[in-house]
Design a protein around this motif. Structure first.
Motif, PDB file in Angstrom:
ATOM      1  N   THR A   1       0.805  -1.225   0.000  1.00 54.59           N
ATOM      2  CA  THR A   1       0.000   0.000   0.000  1.00 54.59           C
ATOM      3  C   THR A   1       0.836   1.273   0.000  1.00 54.59           C
TER       4      THR A   1
ATOM      5  N   LYS B   1       1.991   2.633   2.669  1.00 54.12           N
ATOM      6  CA  LYS B   1       1.689   3.359   3.891  1.00 54.12           C
ATOM      7  C   LYS B   1       2.773   3.136   4.935  1.00 54.12           C
TER       8      LYS B   1
ATOM      9  N   SER C   1       0.416   6.780  11.430  1.00 56.09           N
ATOM     10  CA  SER C   1       0.626   6.330  10.052  1.00 56.09           C
ATOM     11  C   SER C   1       0.633   7.524   9.115  1.00 56.09           C
ATOM     12  N   SER C   2       1.177   7.303   7.918  1.00 55.96           N
ATOM     13  CA  SER C   2       1.304   8.372   6.931  1.00 55.96           C
ATOM     14  C   SER C   2       1.409   7.762   5.542  1.00 55.96           C
ATOM     15  N   THR C   3       0.975   8.499   4.546  1.00 61.53           N
ATOM     16  CA  THR C   3       1.124   8.045   3.170  1.00 61.53           C
ATOM     17  C   THR C   3       2.288   8.725   2.457  1.00 61.53           C
TER      18      THR C   3
END
Length: 255
Positions: free
Chosen positions: A80, A82, A119-121
């Motif tokens: 993903t 992520k 979390s972070s993208t």
């Protein structure tokens, strides 16, 4: 701790005293998009470690002598893209910073270290810190791994031995939906163990844990266990691993 994005970006997480916030500690993530030649830094979240008791000049848990730390572990979900960052700090403990007499304080209340995650993208914009553990007993040294939305965080804990106990276990929480919801804390070790059995005053435990998550979504945590090999060796520190299936808590531990 560092991770590599699917686009070639490099991410490094670390704990740092930040001048703009009174030199208190924060989690910081540095990002490079040019192969590590330059980095930009993002101050992500507060990391409360100024209220641990002190033994031998190092932060410890109440009643124990081995060093602890609050360094943020970082991983990336290859499927993903992520990022996940996990750490444990003592924000639920003594509200007085520098409460230890070594810093001029009058003494610290019992530690209540808990595990948190963000979390972070893109490594720049992060979700708010989420507390993953809830019982008052200390949790420390978390590690995180992720694959295709399956995330696992492993850590040492005192919750299965009781808050007054000096013994610890290894446990985990996991998510199957990218961190939207999490399981309860699940014990990995079959019995609690005494971290004071080796080294002077139990001042060291080999404090590096880890967890890996394969493409089959089977997790493999790794930690230092202090029981020895029952029936074969007396209590001592060994490196131990286990297999945790995606849909069960069935464990196969090995020294």
């Amino acid at each position: 701790f560092r991770s590599y994005g699917n686009d070639g970006s490099i991410y490094v997480s670390f704990e740092s005293a930040v001048a703009a916030y009174g030199y208190l500690d924060y989690n910081v993530v540095a990002k490079s998009t040019d192969g590590g030649r330059t980095f930009t830094q993002t101050v992500v979240s507060r990391n409360v470690d100024e209220n641990f008791p002190i033994f031998g000049g190092r932060c410890v848990l109440t009643g124990l002598h081995f060093r602890t730390n609050t360094y943020p572990a970082l991983t990336i979900d290859r499927a993903t893209g992520k990022l996940y960052m996990a750490w444990a700090d003592n924000r639920n403990g003594d509200p007085a910073m520098f409460c230890d007499p070594a810093y001029g304080g009058s003494g610290c209340a019992p530690t209540r270290s808990q595990v948190f995650i963000q979390s972070s993208t893109d490594g720049v914009t992060w979700t708010a810190p989420q507390q993953l553990t809830t019982s008052v007993e200390d949790k420390i040294y978390p590690w995180v791994a992720a694959n295709a939305g399956n995330v696992i965080v492993s850590y040492y804990t005192r919750e299965f031995a009781g808050s007054a106990s000096l013994h610890i276990d290894f446990a985990y929480v996991k998510s199957g939906n990218g961190g939207a919801t999490w399981s309860a804390s699940t014990r990995i070790t079959e019995q609690s163990s005494d971290p004071g059995i080796q080294f002077a005053s139990g001042a060291f435990i080999g404090d590096y844990t880890g967890v890996a998550l394969g493409s089959d979504n089977v997790a493999h945590p790794l930690w230092t266990d202090f029981r020895g090999n029952p029936g074969i060796t007396s209590p001592n520190q060994d490196a131990v691993t286990a297999r945790i299936d995606r849909k069960s808590t069935r464990l196969n531990s090995s020294h």
